[in-house]
Design a protein around this motif. Structure first.
Motif, PDB file in Angstrom:
ATOM      1  N   THR A 611       3.288   1.588   4.809  1.00 20.65           N
ATOM      2  CA  THR A 611       2.827   1.190   3.482  1.00 20.65           C
ATOM      3  C   THR A 611       3.908   1.434   2.434  1.00 20.65           C
ATOM      4  OG1 THR A 611       0.539   1.727   4.060  1.00 20.65           O
ATOM      5  CG2 THR A 611       1.062   1.575   1.722  1.00 20.65           C
ATOM      6  N   LEU A 612       4.142   0.453   1.598  1.00 18.52           N
ATOM      7  CA  LEU A 612       5.132   0.592   0.521  1.00 18.52           C
ATOM      8  C   LEU A 612       4.675   1.662  -0.455  1.00 18.52           C
ATOM      9  CD1 LEU A 612       6.168  -3.051  -0.497  1.00 18.52           C
ATOM     10  CD2 LEU A 612       7.685  -1.258   0.308  1.00 18.52           C
ATOM     11  N   SER A 613       5.576   2.581  -0.801  1.00 24.45           N
ATOM     12  CA  SER A 613       5.235   3.600  -1.791  1.00 24.45           C
ATOM     13  C   SER A 613       5.152   2.958  -3.173  1.00 24.45           C
ATOM     14  CB  SER A 613       6.295   4.696  -1.801  1.00 24.45           C
ATOM     15  OG  SER A 613       7.528   4.187  -2.322  1.00 24.45           O
ATOM     16  N   TRP A 614       4.542   3.677  -4.102  1.00 21.55           N
ATOM     17  CA  TRP A 614       4.395   3.123  -5.450  1.00 21.55           C
ATOM     18  C   TRP A 614       5.757   2.925  -6.122  1.00 21.55           C
ATOM     19  CZ3 TRP A 614       1.032   0.485  -8.009  1.00 21.55           C
ATOM     20  CH2 TRP A 614       1.248   0.261  -9.371  1.00 21.55           C
ATOM     21  N   SER A 615       6.654   3.885  -5.954  1.00 19.91           N
ATOM     22  CA  SER A 615       7.968   3.766  -6.611  1.00 19.91           C
ATOM     23  C   SER A 615       8.726   2.555  -6.087  1.00 19.91           C
ATOM     24  CB  SER A 615       8.793   5.042  -6.406  1.00 19.91           C
ATOM     25  OG  SER A 615       9.041   5.248  -5.029  1.00 19.91           O
ATOM     26  N   ASP A 616       8.614   2.270  -4.780  1.00 19.26           N
ATOM     27  CA  ASP A 616       9.266   1.085  -4.218  1.00 19.26           C
ATOM     28  C   ASP A 616       8.623  -0.189  -4.764  1.00 19.26           C
ATOM     29  OD1 ASP A 616      11.116   2.476  -2.739  1.00 19.26           O
ATOM     30  OD2 ASP A 616       9.871   2.546  -0.929  1.00 19.26           O
ATOM     31  N   ARG A 617       7.318  -0.185  -4.913  1.00 21.01           N
ATOM     32  CA  ARG A 617       6.630  -1.355  -5.449  1.00 21.01           C
ATOM     33  C   ARG A 617       7.098  -1.643  -6.878  1.00 21.01           C
ATOM     34  NH1 ARG A 617       0.600  -1.818  -2.873  1.00 21.01           N
ATOM     35  NH2 ARG A 617       0.960  -0.516  -1.045  1.00 21.01           N
ATOM     36  N   TYR A 618       7.192  -0.580  -7.666  1.00 20.00           N
ATOM     37  CA  TYR A 618       7.591  -0.807  -9.060  1.00 20.00           C
ATOM     38  C   TYR A 618       9.049  -1.270  -9.141  1.00 20.00           C
ATOM     39  CZ  TYR A 618       7.105  -0.414 -14.091  1.00 20.00           C
ATOM     40  OH  TYR A 618       7.009  -0.722 -15.432  1.00 20.00           O
ATOM     41  N   LYS A 619       9.890  -0.718  -8.260  1.00 22.52           N
ATOM     42  CA  LYS A 619      11.290  -1.157  -8.219  1.00 22.52           C
ATOM     43  C   LYS A 619      11.373  -2.641  -7.861  1.00 22.52           C
ATOM     44  CE  LYS A 619      14.418   1.348  -6.000  1.00 22.52           C
ATOM     45  NZ  LYS A 619      15.259   1.885  -4.885  1.00 22.52           N
ATOM     46  N   ILE A 620      10.563  -3.074  -6.917  1.00 23.65           N
ATOM     47  CA  ILE A 620      10.552  -4.483  -6.502  1.00 23.65           C
ATOM     48  C   ILE A 620      10.071  -5.376  -7.641  1.00 23.65           C
ATOM     49  CG2 ILE A 620       9.438  -6.138  -4.950  1.00 23.65           C
ATOM     50  CD1 ILE A 620       9.335  -3.755  -2.879  1.00 23.65           C
ATOM     51  N   VAL A 716       0.041  -4.827  -6.724  1.00 27.38           N
ATOM     52  CA  VAL A 716      -0.873  -3.766  -7.160  1.00 27.38           C
ATOM     53  C   VAL A 716      -1.992  -3.558  -6.140  1.00 27.38           C
ATOM     54  CG1 VAL A 716      -2.556  -3.083  -8.916  1.00 27.38           C
ATOM     55  CG2 VAL A 716      -0.390  -4.115  -9.606  1.00 27.38           C
ATOM     56  N   VAL A 717      -2.638  -4.633  -5.711  1.00 29.44           N
ATOM     57  CA  VAL A 717      -3.822  -4.497  -4.846  1.00 29.44           C
ATOM     58  C   VAL A 717      -3.465  -4.416  -3.371  1.00 29.44           C
ATOM     59  CG1 VAL A 717      -5.223  -5.713  -6.547  1.00 29.44           C
ATOM     60  CG2 VAL A 717      -4.224  -6.992  -4.659  1.00 29.44           C
ATOM     61  N   GLY A 718      -2.252  -4.870  -3.000  1.00 26.75           N
ATOM     62  CA  GLY A 718      -1.827  -4.749  -1.608  1.00 26.75           C
ATOM     63  C   GLY A 718      -2.332  -5.839  -0.689  1.00 26.75           C
ATOM     64  N   SER A 719      -2.858  -6.911  -1.240  1.00 23.17           N
ATOM     65  CA  SER A 719      -3.360  -8.008  -0.407  1.00 23.17           C
ATOM     66  C   SER A 719      -3.228  -9.322  -1.176  1.00 23.17           C
ATOM     67  CB  SER A 719      -4.817  -7.772  -0.001  1.00 23.17           C
ATOM     68  OG  SER A 719      -5.638  -7.644  -1.145  1.00 23.17           O
ATOM     69  N   ARG A 720      -3.394 -10.435  -0.462  1.00 26.80           N
ATOM     70  CA  ARG A 720      -3.280 -11.744  -1.092  1.00 26.80           C
ATOM     71  C   ARG A 720      -4.418 -11.956  -2.092  1.00 26.80           C
ATOM     72  NH1 ARG A 720       1.487 -14.531   0.676  1.00 26.80           N
ATOM     73  NH2 ARG A 720       1.764 -14.193   2.918  1.00 26.80           N
ATOM     74  N   VAL A 721      -4.078 -12.508  -3.240  1.00 28.62           N
ATOM     75  CA  VAL A 721      -5.102 -12.851  -4.222  1.00 28.62           C
ATOM     76  C   VAL A 721      -6.058 -13.884  -3.642  1.00 28.62           C
ATOM     77  CG1 VAL A 721      -5.487 -14.022  -6.433  1.00 28.62           C
ATOM     78  CG2 VAL A 721      -3.729 -12.248  -6.245  1.00 28.62           C
ATOM     79  N   ALA A 756      -5.765   0.856  -1.868  1.00 23.78           N
ATOM     80  CA  ALA A 756      -6.370   2.106  -1.390  1.00 23.78           C
ATOM     81  C   ALA A 756      -5.464   2.845  -0.422  1.00 23.78           C
ATOM     82  CB  ALA A 756      -7.720   1.811  -0.735  1.00 23.78           C
ATOM     83  N   ARG A 757      -4.538   2.110   0.252  1.00 22.16           N
ATOM     84  CA  ARG A 757      -3.644   2.760   1.215  1.00 22.16           C
ATOM     85  C   ARG A 757      -2.703   3.759   0.549  1.00 22.16           C
ATOM     86  NH1 ARG A 757      -1.003  -2.448   3.696  1.00 22.16           N
ATOM     87  NH2 ARG A 757      -1.246  -3.033   1.500  1.00 22.16           N
ATOM     88  N   LEU A 758      -2.552   3.663  -0.772  1.00 22.10           N
ATOM     89  CA  LEU A 758      -1.718   4.630  -1.489  1.00 22.10           C
ATOM     90  C   LEU A 758      -2.420   5.954  -1.699  1.00 22.10           C
ATOM     91  CD1 LEU A 758      -0.171   2.252  -4.184  1.00 22.10           C
ATOM     92  CD2 LEU A 758       1.023   3.307  -2.275  1.00 22.10           C
ATOM     93  N   GLN A 759      -3.725   5.992  -1.431  1.00 20.62           N
ATOM     94  CA  GLN A 759      -4.528   7.214  -1.525  1.00 20.62           C
ATOM     95  C   GLN A 759      -4.383   7.892  -2.888  1.00 20.62           C
ATOM     96  OE1 GLN A 759      -3.328   9.545   1.884  1.00 20.62           O
ATOM     97  NE2 GLN A 759      -4.558   8.306   3.281  1.00 20.62           N
ATOM     98  N   GLY A 760      -4.344   7.076  -3.928  1.00 16.71           N
ATOM     99  CA  GLY A 760      -4.293   7.609  -5.291  1.00 16.71           C
ATOM    100  C   GLY A 760      -2.920   8.040  -5.750  1.00 16.71           C
ATOM    101  N   GLN A 761      -1.895   7.865  -4.905  1.00 20.53           N
ATOM    102  CA  GLN A 761      -0.543   8.292  -5.268  1.00 20.53           C
ATOM    103  C   GLN A 761       0.183   7.142  -5.984  1.00 20.53           C
ATOM    104  OE1 GLN A 761       0.229  11.557  -4.736  1.00 20.53           O
ATOM    105  NE2 GLN A 761      -1.891  11.601  -4.005  1.00 20.53           N
ATOM    106  N   PHE A 762      -0.123   6.980  -7.259  1.00 22.42           N
ATOM    107  CA  PHE A 762       0.527   5.932  -8.045  1.00 22.42           C
ATOM    108  C   PHE A 762       0.545   6.360  -9.509  1.00 22.42           C
ATOM    109  CE2 PHE A 762      -3.956   5.011  -8.375  1.00 22.42           C
ATOM    110  CZ  PHE A 762      -4.129   4.537  -9.669  1.00 22.42           C
ATOM    111  N   ASN A 763       1.366   5.682 -10.290  1.00 18.38           N
ATOM    112  CA  ASN A 763       1.469   5.967 -11.716  1.00 18.38           C
ATOM    113  C   ASN A 763       0.455   5.092 -12.463  1.00 18.38           C
ATOM    114  OD1 ASN A 763       2.295   5.724 -14.519  1.00 18.38           O
ATOM    115  ND2 ASN A 763       4.217   6.697 -13.942  1.00 18.38           N
ATOM    116  N   PRO A 764      -0.602   5.662 -13.038  1.00 17.59           N
ATOM    117  CA  PRO A 764      -1.653   4.843 -13.651  1.00 17.59           C
ATOM    118  C   PRO A 764      -1.174   4.023 -14.843  1.00 17.59           C
ATOM    119  CG  PRO A 764      -2.000   7.183 -14.089  1.00 17.59           C
ATOM    120  CD  PRO A 764      -0.912   7.107 -13.076  1.00 17.59           C
ATOM    121  N   ARG A 765      -0.215   4.540 -15.611  1.00 21.01           N
ATOM    122  CA  ARG A 765       0.257   3.781 -16.780  1.00 21.01           C
ATOM    123  C   ARG A 765       1.080   2.575 -16.338  1.00 21.01           C
ATOM    124  NH1 ARG A 765       3.300   6.642 -20.983  1.00 21.01           N
ATOM    125  NH2 ARG A 765       2.605   4.872 -22.224  1.00 21.01           N
TER     126      ARG A 765
END
Length: 807
Positions: A611-620, A716-721, A756-765
């Motif tokens: 699973t992509l971490s939140w920091s990697d997602r934001y960098k992408i 953000v959601v981790g799946s296709r819209v 949900a795979r991030l298990q709450g480990q993300f930056n809410p802002r």
């Protein structure tokens, strides 16, 4: 070093020659022209017309990067102050655009592709008409037989009124969100018409017409500025310049801060002095600090956020402030309404938010007013006046905020009981730094402010462009004369993009490099991509254009080569060269080793990837936004990608994003007024295509913005819209998804939306900002932000992912 000196000398000589040409052009310019006259934008150093006394000129002026307007300006003003513009909202290209006075007597402005962006319409049918620029600054199409004006710029003002120019019920002055106009009740008013609200702010809306010194009994609706500096209107407004008298050049202008000012020209310095203004306090204009923002003048105009609120966009106060807590105590969907006992109030002294009252009560105590707001779920704050009358104003929406020591009242913000105002201020959430708002800000249409230094930019641009043209022509001639011939449809593009790193390959070379096209990396609508190794060990990706697209093969190859060959950006896949031998058409790309975003984002759900971490997602997300912003706003040519999707976002080992697959790319002029590019067939991928593809309208860069919004939401959601479904298993339609996003933004609860795979480990802002941007991207085309705006908004939150849990 010697080459640099020679280039600098060449530019300086070019500038000198241009300056000499421009100085002589004034004396050569004409005051009146007959039909058949024209002026191209390349000849913009020569005015189209000059008034007989030399006060005004009209012609092309630069208003942005490669963007020009047809305007009338004051010659004596230091910066050539513009007083009228034909195409303020639709600037034309710096090459190939032209203004012409046709045989039918119609003055028309055409863009580089021949599209007419503006016309001075006449009734038609008349012959022998002339166009002239008068000493008043009025551009007039005239019938010489009777001296009548069949069209005049004075009837179509933009933001400025000149002496002797009549202002009536059919005209208005407009600057950004602000306008001066005659209202239906015959009163001259100023209106703020922003993205979210519209409100009248002058004359003071809290007083009657007569208390404001006006009358609404005169229905003629006429106003005029005279040569002596008196501005009068039929509603009994009379404004006088402080330097009242004849012989002074004047103008009346509405500006980006919502104020109308009268200016007088200092003939010796070329500067302007304010001699009257409609608003005595800058904060009287509405909308300056946006929703929830507070305007204050001390002595410069400043905006700030209330406690518990933060700037929505750190670059633009007009977007206001957003709360860091749920606002109000109404129920939201399945969330029950909160009890009044769960809230308290924070006092903001001498502060008010004008308008949007949920009610009004007089002769009540502070406690009664407070209880009213507590028991109204829509109430976000209340205003209580300290004037002895006990006036209470519960507020639903907080707009037009201001703070003044002279205001006899306070605003009380409703906040959750556990809210700590001092802690929030200490954390910087109150925006206590009070970012200064410049009164006359940049144009909301995205153009450069005014025309300050326009000739300097023009001369530098023209000189540098001339040198570059010479270098490109010489280099291209040497290459084309020394190498094997190239197909005619490719020759022009190739000569432009040849660099030391870009080359033409033979089919034999690429067949050997790919081991006879053995290892396939992926495939798309325009071809298959293979892994290859060149002589010297460089790993590349070789894209073999499909045989069944021979009808469009040369076109696609030319598009890829001329665009990618000259592009070099860290978030875009680099092209190293191409091959074109009979039916074989191939492109050689930089090899990006970590596959595409969809593999990491969607395959992880099946356990195939981590699973992509939140920091990697934001960098992408940030890298993708910057890459698209470069294509749309910074390229030598402006590029529309047309097929933004996770499959076209490649990732390096460090998860830096690189946008790939320009097989569907299209070159475009900079979009200034809603115009775009005509496509012969729809392009893109279902689920990511903007609605305008199906509407048979010209396509512009906003199609990429829409697609980016879909991709952003999927990250953000981790799946296709397109795969989102209801609890009953029915596929969610986009309007339902947009409604859900709005609920998330309004409630502030982004947790339920994040993967949900991030298990709450993300930056809410960061997550909330991504949802806001995604929602904005899915709006109607004209309401979508630009990629440059998006990249800047994301960058503002880039320093907030240092918590170890986000990695």
């Amino acid at each position: 070093m010697a080459g640099s000196v020679i280039r600098c000398l060449t530019v300086q000589l070019s500038l000198v020659s241009l300056l000499l040409c421009s100085s002589s052009s004034m004396s050569m310019a004409q005051h009146t022209l007959g039909t058949g006259s024209s002026l191209s934008v390349e000849d913009r150093a020569r005015p189209f017309l000059v008034s007989p006394d030399g006060t005004f000129s009209c012609g092309f002026l630069q208003v942005g990067d490669n963007a020009f307007s047809f305007s009338v300006w004051y010659n004596a003003a230091k910066n050539g102050t513009v007083v009228w513009t034909a195409n303020r909202d639709a600037p034309v290209n710096g090459r190939g655009s032209k203004v012409s006075f046709g045989r039918d007597g119609e003055l028309a402005l055409a863009d580089t592709n021949g599209t007419t962006v503006w016309t001075g319409k006449t009734s038609g049918g008349k012959r022998g008409l002339t166009v002239s620029l008068r000493d008043t600054g009025n551009l007039v199409i005239e019938d010489p037989s009777d001296g009548s004006a069949v069209w005049q710029s004075f009837d179509w003002p933009t933001d400025t009124l000149l002496p002797s120019q009549r202002f009536n019920k059919q005209t208005k002055l407009v600057a950004g969100y602000y306008s001066l106009y005659f209202d239906n009740d015959n009163v001259l008013r100023m209106l703020y018409d922003g993205p979210e609200i519209a409100s009248i702010y002058w004359p003071f809306p809290g007083a009657s017409v007569f208390d404001n010194g006006r009358t609404n009994y005169n229905s003629s609706r006429i106003a005029i500025l005279d040569d002596a500096g008196v501005f009068q209107s039929s509603d009994q407004l009379k404004a006088e310049a402080t330097d009242l008298g004849l012989g002074i050049k004047r103008r009346l202008t509405i500006e980006q801060d919502g104020n109308v000012r009268m200016y007088s020209l200092n003939a010796s310095t070329g500067g302007w002095a304010v001699t009257w203004s409609a608003l005595k306090q800058p904060c009287q204009a509405h909308g300056l600090c946006g929703r929830n923002g507070i305007c204050e003048y001390q002595p410069k105009l400043r905006c700030s956020c209330p406690p518990g609120y933060v700037m929505a966009d750190r670059r633009d106060w007009r977007r206001g402030c957003t709360p860091t807590f749920p606002v109000g105590n109404c129920s939201h969907g399945s969330s029950p309404a909160l009890a009044p006992a769960g809230f308290k109030f924070i006092k903001l002294a001498h502060t008010d938010f004008y308008g949007f009252d949920l009610g009004y009560t007089e002769s009540i105590t502070y406690k009664q007013c407070r209880d009213q707001c507590l028991n109204m779920c829509l109430c976000t704050a209340f205003s209580y006046r300290l004037d002895g009358r006990g006036r209470c104003y519960p507020k639903g929406t907080l707009f037009n905020g201001f703070r003044s020591a002279n205001f006899a009242g306070n605003i009380y913000l409703k906040v959750p009981l556990g809210f700590n105002a001092s802690a929030q201020s200490a954390g910087g959430l109150s925006c206590g730094a009070n970012v200064t708002v410049v009164p006359v800000s940049a144009d909301v249409y995205g153009m450069a402010q005014g025309n300050s230094g326009q000739w300097t930019y023009f001369f530098v641009f023209a000189g540098v462009l001339g040198v570059l043209d010479i270098l490109f022509i010489a280099t291209g001639w040497w290459f084309l004369s020394s190498k094997q011939s190239i197909h005619g449809s490719l020759e022009a593009g190739y000569s432009m993009v040849m660099t030391s790193q870009f080359r033409r390959f033979t089919y034999r070379e690429l067949k050997a490099a790919t081991a006879n096209f053995k290892e396939e990396l992926g495939r798309g609508g325009s071809g298959v991509v293979y892994r290859g190794v060149l002589d010297g060990g460089k790993v590349v990706a070789v894209k073999r254009l499909a045989v069944d697209v021979t009808m469009h093969g040369d076109e696609e190859l030319w598009a890829e080569m001329t665009v990618l060959g000259r592009i070099n950006h860290m978030n875009l896949v680099r092209i190293w060269g191409f091959c074109s031998e009979r039916k074989h058409k191939l492109l050689v790309y930089e090899y990006v080793e970590n596959q595409s975003l969809d593999r990491h984002l969607f395959d992880a759900a099946d356990g195939k990837q981590t699973t992509l971490s939140w920091s990697d997602r934001y960098k992408i997300v940030l890298g993708t936004a910057r890459g698209l912003a470069y294509l749309h706003h910074e390229c030598l040519e402006w590029v529309i990608h047309c097929d933004m999707k996770p499959e076209n976002i490649l990732l390096t080992r460090e998860f830096d994003a690189k946008i790939a697959d320009f097989g569907l790319a299209k070159l475009s002029k900079r979009d200034g007024g809603g115009s775009g590019v005509e496509f012969t067939h729809m392009r893109g991928t279902s689920g990511y295509m903007a609605p305008e593809w199906a509407l048979n309208v010209p396509i512009n860069a906003k199609v990429d913005v829409y697609s980016f919004g879909i991709v952003l939401l999927e990250i953000v959601v981790g799946s296709r819209v397109a795969d989102q479904r209801t609890e009953a298993g029915e596929q969610l339609q986009l309007p339902q998804i947009v409604q859900a996003l709005r609920h998330v933004v309004d409630s502030g609860d982004v947790m339920s939306l994040v993967d949900a795979r991030l298990q709450g480990q993300f930056n809410p802002r960061q997550a909330m900002e991504m949802v806001r941007i995604s929602l904005a991207c899915l709006e109607e085309r004209s309401s979508r932000p630009t990629m440059d705006d998006i990249a800047k908004s994301l960058t503002a939150f880039d320093d907030e992912d240092e918590h170890p849990a986000y990695h």
